[in-house]
Design an enzyme around this catalytic site. Structure first.
Site, PDB file in Angstrom:
ATOM      1  CE  LYS A  48     -36.958  30.795   3.157  1.00  0.00           C
ATOM      2  NZ  LYS A  48     -36.645  30.318   4.515  1.00  0.00           N
ATOM      3  N   GLY A  76     -20.548  31.607   8.773  1.00  0.00           N
ATOM      4  CA  GLY A  76     -21.566  32.610   8.445  1.00  0.00           C
ATOM      5  C   GLY A  76     -21.674  33.574   9.615  1.00  0.00           C
ATOM      6  CE1 TYR A  77     -19.467  35.612  14.258  1.00  0.00           C
ATOM      7  CE2 TYR A  77     -19.473  37.992  14.074  1.00  0.00           C
ATOM      8  CZ  TYR A  77     -19.317  36.843  14.831  1.00  0.00           C
ATOM      9  OH  TYR A  77     -19.016  36.955  16.167  1.00  0.00           O
ATOM     10  N   GLY A  78     -23.891  36.402   9.713  1.00  0.00           N
ATOM     11  CA  GLY A  78     -25.046  37.276   9.508  1.00  0.00           C
ATOM     12  C   GLY A  78     -25.938  37.232  10.733  1.00  0.00           C
ATOM     13  CG  ASN A  79     -30.591  37.861  12.144  1.00  0.00           C
ATOM     14  OD1 ASN A  79     -31.335  36.943  12.466  1.00  0.00           O
ATOM     15  ND2 ASN A  79     -30.591  39.020  12.765  1.00  0.00           N
ATOM     16  CB  ALA A  80     -28.496  32.624  11.924  1.00  0.00           C
ATOM     17  N   GLY A  81     -25.639  33.559  12.542  1.00  0.00           N
ATOM     18  CA  GLY A  81     -24.293  33.198  12.988  1.00  0.00           C
ATOM     19  C   GLY A  81     -23.718  34.151  14.026  1.00  0.00           C
TER      20      GLY A  81
END
Ligand code: GLU
Length: 423
Positions: free
Chosen positions: A106, A218-223
């Site tokens: 990472k 969370g409302y980014g790429n995944a959410g």
């Protein structure tokens, strides 16, 4: 996020739990408690103001016994070395659970991309790739996006890397734009993978899509992707949030409308009136903490680490937690949730869709192939459904939580590779 909790200590505790339940050779266990290689960088960046600033960056290559190391790069003001070490360890177990021929790694850079111009982010990204060029490569270590990094950043890094090594090696980075050798589906793969996992856990709980309520933190790429796709599959998205706040409605939301509203006003917390599905339905503004404690069927943390801790674990009412974020639940909270009978599908299984499609991208680059999105998601569905079944069976047989079961499966496979290769 509770910054007083050290994520690497959490990662070691999870490993210890697996070791207590089904031990591997003690020396190999000790070896797997230590990252193989830690790289710390000081990256000079000329800011738009003319000032020269130095950013601290890391790359941790945790263990390469199973194959080249693999994992994303995070841009965030709160990045620490301990966090990157934890994320690198989790990548090692994640690749193993998914059956990918990779070890784990990472990267992280301490910066706040929300306060930087596009030019500054490009110079930082190129600087990071240049400084790492002799430590990465298609058969060495393969970075990808993570929190606040994206395909554009991968394109800059890949370009800079190719220049530094004097060769075109697109397979060194995954999560690239399609025009730069990216895979169909990679951009939405963490979220789409999450929907396959939700489908499997709903089956395990005996719930049909239409009767399953879901809250997404969370409302980014995944959410944002998991919310939209689950809505299309018939699930009811009753709560969403982002770093600035959230909304709840028993009528459910239209996650597509919420996303376009968020891009206009900056936060989903201000989008309730736009997204409520039922005519005349009402909604409530809620905090991120309140979202976690809602009485829903499935809770999906899709933001950062340490959200479900010993402080709030007792108040979680969901039947299942599907971890699209890395490390959202602490080991102490895990124990409480297990006692309450709440199923936790661990990050190293639940969010493996991202790295799995990264593997497909790498494979296509290495073999000069191009798969359709349909082919990609068909393969991903097969891979994740099997991984879920394996972990679920192990946890039922051992009467442990799914995290410990997933760790046991992963760690035993990695230990086998370490033994074969010698150390
Ligand atoms: N950053 C993602 C993760 O945490 C994807 C890593 C990758 O594609 O290599 O799994």
């Amino acid at each position: 996020m509770d910054a007083s909790i050290n994520p690497f200590e959490n990662a070691l505790k999870q490993l210890e739990n697996a070791q207590k339940t089904e031990p591997i050779d003690e020396d190999i266990y000790q070896l797997l408690r230590h990252p193989q290689r830690i790289i710390e960088l000081s990256i000079p960046v000329k800011m738009d103001s003319g000032e020269l600033k130095f950013f601290t960056g890391y790359r941790v290559q945790y263990n390469d016994a199973p194959g080249p190391t693999k994992g994303g790069i995070r841009y965030h003001p709160h990045v620490t070395l301990d966090e990157v070490m934890a994320l690198a360890a989790w990548m090692t177990w994640k690749c193993s659970v998914a059956g990918l021929p990779y070890g784990g790694a990472k990267g992280g850079v301490i910066c706040n991309p929300k306060e930087m111009s596009e030019g500054e982010i490009e110079r930082l990204s190129r600087g990071y790739a240049r400084a790492l060029a002799n430590c990465i490569g298609p058969e060495v270590d393969i970075p990808a996006p993570d929190v606040y990094t994206n395909p554009q950043i991968m394109a800059w890094m890949s370009d800079e890397y190719n220049k530094a090594v004097g060769k075109e090696l697109p397979a060194t980075f995954t999560g690239k734009p399609i025009e730069n050798g990216g895979s169909e589906g990679r951009g939405i793969s963490t979220g789409v993978g999450g929907t396959f996992i939700v489908r499997e856990v709903a089956k395990k709980l005996g719930l049909k899509a239409e009767e399953t309520s879901v809250a997404v933190q969370g409302y980014g790429n995944a959410g944002s992707i998991v919310a939209q796709k689950l809505d299309e599959m018939g699930y009811k998205i009753v709560a969403v949030s982002d770093s600035k706040g959230g909304i709840y409605s028993e009528h459910g939301f239209d996650p597509h409308k919420i996303l376009s509203c968020k891009s206009e006003v900056g936060t989903v917390g201000e989008c309730g009136h736009i997204g409520v599905l039922a005519e005349g339905g009402d909604f409530q503004k809620i905090t991120n903490e309140e979202l976690l404690e809602l009485d829903v069927d499935i809770l999906i943390p899709a933001a950062l680490e340490n959200q479900i801790t010993v402080e709030n674990a007792d108040k979680i009412k969901a039947k299942a937690v599907v971890e699209l974020a890395n490390g959202p639940t602490t080991p102490a909270a895990d124990e409480i949730l297990f006692e309450k009978g709440i199923i936790v599908v661990p990050d190293i299984l639940a969010n493996a869709g991202g790295v799995s499609v990264s593997y497909y991208e790498w494979y296509q680059n290495m073999n000069d192939a191009h798969w359709t999105e349909e082919e990609v998601f068909e393969k991903l569905d097969t891979l994740l459904t099997k991984a879920f079944a394996d972990v679920s069976e192990k946890s039922d047989n051992n009467k442990t939580d799914m995290r410990t079961a997933a760790f046991i499966l992963a760690v035993h496979k990695v230990a086998e590779k370490v033994k074969e290769r010698g150390y």
